[in-house]
Design a protein around this motif. Structure first.
Motif, mmCIF file in Angstrom:
data_model
loop_
_atom_site.group_PDB
_atom_site.id
_atom_site.type_symbol
_atom_site.label_atom_id
_atom_site.label_comp_id
_atom_site.label_asym_id
_atom_site.label_seq_id
_atom_site.Cartn_x
_atom_site.Cartn_y
_atom_site.Cartn_z
ATOM 1 N N THR A 86 0.906 -1.218 -0.058
ATOM 2 C CA THR A 86 -0.056 0.033 -0.041
ATOM 3 C C THR A 86 0.898 1.379 -0.035
ATOM 4 N N ASP A 98 -5.358 -1.836 -5.368
ATOM 5 C CA ASP A 98 -4.873 -2.362 -3.945
ATOM 6 C C ASP A 98 -5.886 -3.085 -3.106
ATOM 7 N N GLU A 99 -5.866 -4.500 -3.516
ATOM 8 C CA GLU A 99 -6.919 -5.553 -2.783
ATOM 9 C C GLU A 99 -8.179 -5.103 -3.183
HETATM 10 MG MG LIG Z 1 -2.106 -2.991 2.049
#
Ligand SMILES: [Mg+2]
Ligand SMILES: Nc1ncnc2c1ncn2[C@@H]1O[C@H](COP(=O)(O)OP(=O)(O)OP(=O)(O)O)[C@@H](O)[C@H]1O
Length: 249
Positions: free
Chosen positions: A41, A157-158
């Motif tokens: 991240t 991101d995810e």
């Molecule tokens: Mg992360």
């Protein structure tokens, strides 16, 4: 299209990202994998110009994220699992607001919203308030917001965290579409199957450092193992054990 060189970022005395370098071409998906706290991240936030690195820099579509953050931001769309939407606005109002932030004119915004409604099947709720939406509906609005200005670089991101299979499949289709349209994509995830299925190349990060990079097949051959899970465990397994035993002390 994305060029990352020597990125380093610390928070207090914790090095979150250390000398990270990689590149992503047009029409390519880079899978960014790593355990919790590895620095995924942080890397994405630096690329998205939300964080400044302590050292190194990155270019997106030719724009230096440190020297020209405003220009870089125009070239980037970011999709995370934390979808902050203004709950009192309708999906259409949210998209109009973001279009204006990106400096698009109203005609362009309205045309793009119609395209997004069709692409993401949002016709039933485009004029309802976001506060009433399910997680999947919110994620669709977030996807539309990410690509409204048609950026050449997309950072995930995810994006499938908390989604059911149908909604996750819609995200996978969206990633494929980005690749077909020639966008450069970074896809960060914990889900090995997802990474193996979507990525052209992989970058495996652990404790802020890239510990493996390349095509899955190349990494498998190099390490003499089969499957992404085995590759991942070989590259980060030991460190995971060490750090978890440290954290118990
Ligand atoms: Mg992360
Ligand atoms: N704003 C912050 N302040 C202090 N430390 C931070 C901050 N953001 C991240 N960190 C630390 O930097 C390290 C990397 O965090 P990061 O969120 O980039 O990891 P990640 O790979 O995305 O993890 P996850 O898989 O859990 O999302 C962690 O040790 C984290 O605690």
């Amino acid at each position: 299209m994305i060029e990352v060189k020597g990125l380093t970022k610390s928070f207090k005395n914790k090095v979150a990202v250390e000398d990270v370098s990689f590149s992503v071409d047009c029409g390519e998906v880079l899978g960014l994998l790593g355990p919790n706290g590895a620095g995924k991240t942080t890397t994405i936030r630096i690329l998205a110009t939300v964080l400044k690195p302590d050292a190194g820099t990155a270019w997106v579509a030719g724009e230096d994220v440190c020297e020209n953050p405003a220009a870089a931001r125009k070239k980037i769309g970011v999709l995370t699992s934390e979808v902050g939407l203004y709950e009192r606005l309708t999906a259409r109002e949210i998209l109009k607001y973001f279009g204006q932030l990106h400096g698009m004119n109203m005609g362009m915004i309205n045309d793009r919203i119609e395209e997004m409604v069709e692409l993401l099947d949002m016709g039933d709720f485009i004029d309802l308030r976001a506060g009433t939406f399910s997680t999947g509906m919110k994620r669709k609005v977030a996807i539309a917001r990410t690509i409204l200005h048609d950026p050449p670089v997309i950072l995930f991101d995810e994006p499938t965290a908390g989604l059911d299979l149908m909604a996750a499949l819609a995200i996978y289709r969206f990633v494929h579409r980005c690749r077909e349209e020639g966008k450069a994509v970074i896809y960060s995830t914990h889900i090995m199957g997802e990474a193996a299925r979507l990525s052209d190349h992989l970058a495996i990060i652990d404790n802020g450092k890239i510990v493996g990079r390349g095509k899955l097949q190349t990494l498998e051959e190099k390490l003499g193992v089969s499957g992404l899970e085995q590759v991942f465990l070989r590259l980060v397994g030991e460190e995971v054990e060490t750090s978890s035993s440290n954290s118990l002390v």
